[in-house]
Design a protein around this motif. Structure first.
Motif, PDB file in Angstrom:
ATOM      1  N   TYR A 101       0.779  -1.234   0.009  1.00 39.16           N
ATOM      2  CA  TYR A 101      -0.120   0.117  -0.049  1.00 39.16           C
ATOM      3  C   TYR A 101       0.967   1.217  -0.036  1.00 39.16           C
ATOM      4  CZ  TYR A 101      -3.440  -3.336   1.372  1.00 39.16           C
ATOM      5  OH  TYR A 101      -4.474  -4.321   1.771  1.00 39.16           O
ATOM      6  N   TYR A 102       0.382   2.263  -0.292  1.00 41.09           N
ATOM      7  CA  TYR A 102       0.889   3.505  -0.516  1.00 41.09           C
ATOM      8  C   TYR A 102      -0.214   4.483   0.173  1.00 41.09           C
ATOM      9  CZ  TYR A 102       2.587   8.143  -2.026  1.00 41.09           C
ATOM     10  OH  TYR A 102       3.218   9.289  -2.028  1.00 41.09           O
ATOM     11  N   VAL A 103       0.352   5.483   1.183  1.00 41.83           N
ATOM     12  CA  VAL A 103      -0.685   6.343   1.801  1.00 41.83           C
ATOM     13  C   VAL A 103       0.001   7.838   1.646  1.00 41.83           C
ATOM     14  CG1 VAL A 103       0.556   5.971   3.846  1.00 41.83           C
ATOM     15  CG2 VAL A 103      -1.602   6.776   3.852  1.00 41.83           C
ATOM     16  N   SER A 104      -1.124   8.702   1.376  1.00 42.95           N
ATOM     17  CA  SER A 104      -0.712  10.074   1.361  1.00 42.95           C
ATOM     18  C   SER A 104      -1.591  10.919   2.467  1.00 42.95           C
ATOM     19  CB  SER A 104      -1.012  10.669  -0.082  1.00 42.95           C
ATOM     20  OG  SER A 104      -2.279  10.492  -0.504  1.00 42.95           O
ATOM     21  N   GLY A 105      -1.321  12.142   2.645  1.00 38.03           N
ATOM     22  CA  GLY A 105      -2.103  12.957   3.384  1.00 38.03           C
ATOM     23  C   GLY A 105      -1.590  12.995   4.821  1.00 38.03           C
ATOM     24  N   ILE A 106      -0.197  12.095   5.345  1.00 37.75           N
ATOM     25  CA  ILE A 106       0.073  12.180   6.485  1.00 37.75           C
ATOM     26  C   ILE A 106       1.374  13.103   6.829  1.00 37.75           C
ATOM     27  CG2 ILE A 106       1.422  10.536   8.348  1.00 37.75           C
ATOM     28  CD1 ILE A 106      -0.267   8.433   7.144  1.00 37.75           C
ATOM     29  N   PRO A 107       1.308  14.045   7.796  1.00 41.89           N
ATOM     30  CA  PRO A 107       2.520  15.035   7.907  1.00 41.89           C
ATOM     31  C   PRO A 107       3.596  14.403   8.625  1.00 41.89           C
ATOM     32  CG  PRO A 107       0.758  15.421   9.661  1.00 41.89           C
ATOM     33  CD  PRO A 107       0.283  14.373   8.703  1.00 41.89           C
ATOM     34  N   GLN A 108       4.763  14.912   8.645  1.00 41.19           N
ATOM     35  CA  GLN A 108       5.893  14.402   9.413  1.00 41.19           C
ATOM     36  C   GLN A 108       5.699  14.335  10.620  1.00 41.19           C
ATOM     37  OE1 GLN A 108       9.237  16.449   7.735  1.00 41.19           O
ATOM     38  NE2 GLN A 108       9.605  14.862   5.787  1.00 41.19           N
ATOM     39  N   THR A 109       5.444  15.299  11.275  1.00 44.02           N
ATOM     40  CA  THR A 109       5.039  15.568  12.767  1.00 44.02           C
ATOM     41  C   THR A 109       3.610  15.908  13.181  1.00 44.02           C
ATOM     42  OG1 THR A 109       5.824  17.809  12.798  1.00 44.02           O
ATOM     43  CG2 THR A 109       7.634  16.041  13.004  1.00 44.02           C
ATOM     44  N   GLU A 124      -2.805  -1.292   9.736  1.00 45.33           N
ATOM     45  CA  GLU A 124      -2.332  -2.734   9.137  1.00 45.33           C
ATOM     46  C   GLU A 124      -3.671  -3.365   8.157  1.00 45.33           C
ATOM     47  OE1 GLU A 124      -0.208  -4.959  12.508  1.00 45.33           O
ATOM     48  OE2 GLU A 124      -1.985  -4.050  13.338  1.00 45.33           O
ATOM     49  N   LYS A 125      -4.639  -2.661   8.423  1.00 46.85           N
ATOM     50  CA  LYS A 125      -5.836  -3.180   7.669  1.00 46.85           C
ATOM     51  C   LYS A 125      -6.602  -2.217   7.055  1.00 46.85           C
ATOM     52  CE  LYS A 125      -6.389  -7.749  10.284  1.00 46.85           C
ATOM     53  NZ  LYS A 125      -7.250  -8.490  11.128  1.00 46.85           N
ATOM     54  N   PRO A 126      -6.152  -1.497   6.001  1.00 44.47           N
ATOM     55  CA  PRO A 126      -6.478  -0.169   5.447  1.00 44.47           C
ATOM     56  C   PRO A 126      -7.764  -0.594   4.415  1.00 44.47           C
ATOM     57  CG  PRO A 126      -4.479  -0.444   4.280  1.00 44.47           C
ATOM     58  CD  PRO A 126      -4.542  -1.725   5.602  1.00 44.47           C
ATOM     59  N   LYS A 127      -8.543   0.376   4.319  1.00 37.74           N
ATOM     60  CA  LYS A 127      -9.580   0.239   3.024  1.00 37.74           C
ATOM     61  C   LYS A 127      -8.837   1.086   2.094  1.00 37.74           C
ATOM     62  CE  LYS A 127     -12.626   4.165   4.480  1.00 37.74           C
ATOM     63  NZ  LYS A 127     -14.104   4.464   4.753  1.00 37.74           N
ATOM     64  N   ILE A 128      -9.045   0.911   0.861  1.00 36.02           N
ATOM     65  CA  ILE A 128      -8.596   1.524  -0.258  1.00 36.02           C
ATOM     66  C   ILE A 128      -9.398   2.916  -0.337  1.00 36.02           C
ATOM     67  CG2 ILE A 128      -8.083   1.661  -2.955  1.00 36.02           C
ATOM     68  CD1 ILE A 128      -6.445  -0.169  -1.031  1.00 36.02           C
ATOM     69  N   GLY A 129      -8.782   3.985  -0.438  1.00 31.73           N
ATOM     70  CA  GLY A 129      -9.481   5.115  -0.669  1.00 31.73           C
ATOM     71  C   GLY A 129      -9.271   6.417   0.475  1.00 31.73           C
ATOM     72  N   SER A 130     -10.047   7.231   0.608  1.00 31.00           N
ATOM     73  CA  SER A 130      -9.874   8.452   1.598  1.00 31.00           C
ATOM     74  C   SER A 130     -10.639   7.790   2.968  1.00 31.00           C
ATOM     75  CB  SER A 130     -10.695   9.571   1.307  1.00 31.00           C
ATOM     76  OG  SER A 130     -10.631  10.644   2.397  1.00 31.00           O
ATOM     77  N   GLN A 131     -10.098   8.188   4.191  1.00 35.56           N
ATOM     78  CA  GLN A 131     -10.480   7.398   5.260  1.00 35.56           C
ATOM     79  C   GLN A 131      -9.862   8.476   6.480  1.00 35.56           C
ATOM     80  OE1 GLN A 131      -8.294   3.554   5.850  1.00 35.56           O
ATOM     81  NE2 GLN A 131      -7.996   3.931   3.797  1.00 35.56           N
ATOM     82  N   GLN A 132     -10.819   8.189   7.670  1.00 40.87           N
ATOM     83  CA  GLN A 132     -10.380   8.896   8.850  1.00 40.87           C
ATOM     84  C   GLN A 132      -9.434   7.691   9.866  1.00 40.87           C
ATOM     85  OE1 GLN A 132     -11.370  12.032   8.973  1.00 40.87           O
ATOM     86  NE2 GLN A 132     -10.823  12.943  11.001  1.00 40.87           N
ATOM     87  N   VAL A 133      -8.275   8.351  10.321  1.00 38.50           N
ATOM     88  CA  VAL A 133      -7.528   7.558  11.168  1.00 38.50           C
ATOM     89  C   VAL A 133      -7.198   8.156  12.565  1.00 38.50           C
ATOM     90  CG1 VAL A 133      -6.616   5.788   9.672  1.00 38.50           C
ATOM     91  CG2 VAL A 133      -5.451   8.058  10.065  1.00 38.50           C
ATOM     92  N   GLN A 134      -7.273   7.553  13.701  1.00 36.12           N
ATOM     93  CA  GLN A 134      -6.919   8.001  14.964  1.00 36.12           C
ATOM     94  C   GLN A 134      -5.369   8.352  15.143  1.00 36.12           C
ATOM     95  OE1 GLN A 134      -9.028   9.486  17.026  1.00 36.12           O
ATOM     96  NE2 GLN A 134     -10.500   9.420  15.652  1.00 36.12           N
ATOM     97  N   VAL A 135      -4.776   9.277  15.731  1.00 31.54           N
ATOM     98  CA  VAL A 135      -3.475   9.340  15.995  1.00 31.54           C
ATOM     99  C   VAL A 135      -3.243   8.961  17.682  1.00 31.54           C
ATOM    100  CG1 VAL A 135      -1.360  10.783  16.277  1.00 31.54           C
ATOM    101  CG2 VAL A 135      -3.225  11.027  14.597  1.00 31.54           C
ATOM    102  N   HIS A 136      -2.436   7.878  17.914  1.00 32.97           N
ATOM    103  CA  HIS A 136      -2.079   7.041  19.228  1.00 32.97           C
ATOM    104  C   HIS A 136      -0.954   7.727  19.850  1.00 32.97           C
ATOM    105  CE1 HIS A 136      -5.814   4.592  18.780  1.00 32.97           C
ATOM    106  NE2 HIS A 136      -5.491   4.355  17.684  1.00 32.97           N
ATOM    107  N   LEU A 137      -0.950   8.327  21.171  1.00 34.87           N
ATOM    108  CA  LEU A 137       0.324   8.996  21.846  1.00 34.87           C
ATOM    109  C   LEU A 137       0.681   7.771  22.608  1.00 34.87           C
ATOM    110  CD1 LEU A 137       1.742  11.494  21.408  1.00 34.87           C
ATOM    111  CD2 LEU A 137       0.438  12.325  23.193  1.00 34.87           C
ATOM    112  N   THR A 138       2.089   7.599  22.784  1.00 40.69           N
ATOM    113  CA  THR A 138       2.697   6.549  23.998  1.00 40.69           C
ATOM    114  C   THR A 138       3.812   7.406  24.508  1.00 40.69           C
ATOM    115  OG1 THR A 138       3.899   5.445  22.231  1.00 40.69           O
ATOM    116  CG2 THR A 138       1.587   4.669  23.240  1.00 40.69           C
ATOM    117  N   GLY A 139       4.416   7.102  25.704  1.00 35.88           N
ATOM    118  CA  GLY A 139       5.595   7.631  25.895  1.00 35.88           C
ATOM    119  C   GLY A 139       5.506   8.925  26.952  1.00 35.88           C
ATOM    120  N   LEU A 140       4.302   9.446  27.341  1.00 33.67           N
ATOM    121  CA  LEU A 140       4.177  10.362  27.884  1.00 33.67           C
ATOM    122  C   LEU A 140       3.442  10.309  29.505  1.00 33.67           C
ATOM    123  CD1 LEU A 140       2.437  13.437  25.904  1.00 33.67           C
ATOM    124  CD2 LEU A 140       4.578  13.571  27.022  1.00 33.67           C
TER     125      LEU A 140
END
Length: 337
Positions: free
Chosen positions: A67-75, A103-119
């Motif tokens: 897969y290839y994903v776009s729309g994700i910033p570096q930070t 890990e199990k994406p759908k093809i096309g545009s979708q909303q994904v949650q950002v999970h934070l660890t280490g704080l």
């Protein structure tokens, strides 16, 4: 013994001992107060509330071979609030992670949650944004011809090109399916200085382009080729001199079916020819005969090898795919919705 006894009774000795004890007591008290002050400062530092913005690198969990994903910033920005000591520790931490699970994406545009660890759990935290809109495409690859060019006008007067070649004639492109399908060929443009009188051999970067010559941003393997331009005085050129040139393809349609009823797409709109210089210099296009009787009424795909003109001994690519679709089928399909 009498001397020691008299020494202890002496006033000047007693004054020295008293002074030494006073100094020792002063040092002890000062050290104790300093330690208590340092401890209080440390406690105050932990108790004082502070706010800071952290820029956390984004880690993506996905199968990047499929897969290839776009729309994700570096930070991503994270605002933390809490005891100043913990905030400072967070600012210096190398273990904080912002993760997106695809890990199990759908093809096309979708909303994904950002999970934070280490704080630390003692810190209040706010992600900006807490979710991202991304686009996932299937990653595909295909082999395409490399079309090499150079600026013939920069060859010096009374000098000619005796030969032009590249180290390989095909490249593999990899990327999102919608972009890979746009690629017509890979271009290698050799830079020729003005008034060139000698041969040139150099590495040339490759770029993928569509049928209109616009760059398509995909991965290319290899990312460069070695181009060799053989330049010589026209007085030394003999009848056996060869040359490579890029020319356009000119489809010629035959058969009982009318081409006006079909949409026709070529896998490449141009082709490289190599042969006798005297012949190659006179060729600007090659005919490509397309027999429409070889397809059904709905269309089809034909693989056609262009004919070699006399004096031309090699062409790249050796065959062209011609995709033919019925215009009436396309119209009825779109009209049914």
């Amino acid at each position: 013994m009498k001397y020691i006894s008299s020494l202890f009774r002496a006033k000047w000795f007693q004054l020295i001992v008293t002074l030494a004890m006073a100094i020792a007591l002063f040092v002890y008290v000062t050290g104790t107060i300093g330690s208590l002050s340092s401890s209080r400062n440390h406690e105050n530092q932990l108790i004082t509330t502070q706010t800071a913005d952290l820029n956390i690198p984004i880690n993506i969990i996905m199968n990047d071979k499929k897969y290839y994903v776009s729309g994700i910033p570096q930070t991503i920005k994270v605002k933390v609030t809490g005891p100043s000591g913990l905030v400072t520790a967070a600012q210096n931490s190398q273990t904080i992670r912002a993760t997106i699970n695809l890990e199990k994406p759908k093809i096309g545009s979708q909303q994904v949650q950002v999970h934070l660890t280490g704080l630390s759990d003692s810190l209040a935290k706010k992600l900006d944004p807490s979710s991202l809109t991304v686009n996932v495409s299937r990653k595909i690859s295909k082999s395409v011809p490399i079309i090499a060019t150079y600026n013939r006008d920069n060859i010096a007067n009374k000098y000619v090109v005796a030969g032009f070649k590249i180290s390989q004639v095909k490249a593999r492109i990899v990327g999102p399916s919608d972009l890979v399908k746009l690629v017509n060929h890979v271009s290698a443009s050799l830079s020729v200085p003005a008034n060139t009188e000698s041969s040139i051999t150099k590495s040339v970067a490759l770029k993928a382009v569509d049928k209109n010559g616009s760059v398509v941003y995909v991965d290319i393997t290899p990312n460069s080729v070695v181009a060799s331009l053989d330049v010589t005085s026209q007085f030394t050129v003999n009848s056996n001199a060869t040359e490579t040139k890029t020319v356009s393809l000119n489809p010629k349609f035959t058969g009982s079916k009318s081409v006006s009823n079909y949409n026709v797409t070529l896998s490449s709109s141009s082709i490289q020819i190599t042969g006798a210089k005297a012949t190659v210099d006179k060729i600007d296009s090659l005919p490509l005969t397309v027999d429409l009787d070889q397809i059904s009424s709905a269309g089809g795909v034909l693989t056609i090898k262009p004919s070699l003109p006399k004096g031309v001994n090699e062409i790249t690519p050796k065959a062209i795919e011609v995709s033919i679709t019925s215009r009436s089928s396309a119209s009825s399909s779109s009209g049914g919705n």
